[in-house]
Write an enzyme that holds these catalytic residues in place. Sequence first.
Site, PDB file in Angstrom:
ATOM      1  N   ASP A  15     -81.000 -69.771  20.239  1.00 57.48           N
ATOM      2  CA  ASP A  15     -81.813 -70.973  20.055  1.00 57.48           C
ATOM      3  C   ASP A  15     -82.602 -71.231  21.323  1.00 57.48           C
ATOM      4  OD1 ASP A  15     -80.971 -71.563  17.433  1.00 57.48           O
ATOM      5  OD2 ASP A  15     -79.206 -72.629  18.164  1.00 57.48           O
ATOM      6  N   ASP A  23     -84.651 -71.372  12.041  1.00 60.04           N
ATOM      7  CA  ASP A  23     -84.200 -72.695  11.621  1.00 60.04           C
ATOM      8  C   ASP A  23     -85.371 -73.532  11.109  1.00 60.04           C
ATOM      9  OD1 ASP A  23     -81.651 -71.963  12.513  1.00 60.04           O
ATOM     10  OD2 ASP A  23     -81.954 -72.890  14.483  1.00 60.04           O
TER      11      ASP A  23
END
Length: 174
Positions: A135, A153
């Site tokens: 991330d 995402d």
Amino acid sequence: MAATTRTARGRAASNKSRSGTPLLWLAFAALVVVLDQFFKIVIVRSFDYGESRPVTGFFNLVLVYNKGAAFSFLADAGGWQRWFFTGLGLAVGAFIVWLLFRHAGQRLFSLAVSLVLGGAIGNVIDRIVYGHVVDFLDFHLRGYHWPAFNVADCAITVGAVLLIVDEFRRVRRH
């Protein structure tokens, strides 16, 4: 009866060719995977773990890892979650491919599930290659940081919103 069946098949084939094919939607999902993996590779090569670089007053680039699911759900579960979420992502991916072959002519629906498919596969690749999801997008406001996320995402979230919009449109038509 045979003429009616041929006419119905001809109309179905014609609608399918005008509205999109499963291969078009799969190619779009593949594009999402490529973009997701490209940006993750750039971040992994450019940042040390935990390093953060401000971009704006409300956005940073950061390198963090997520061994769990959304919002680090089950991140500290001991390792089994890696394979659980990998299997879940592959199962969802297979189901979406099946949906695309059944509903390729439904543009908004197919766009939505293609985004979800691309995002799911992008995160599955991370789990297999790294053992966690990479991330790097960090939004914040007044000291509150949204959990870091990635392109995959984003695609999953936008796809989910489009699925809701598609369903509302379908319900309103009927």
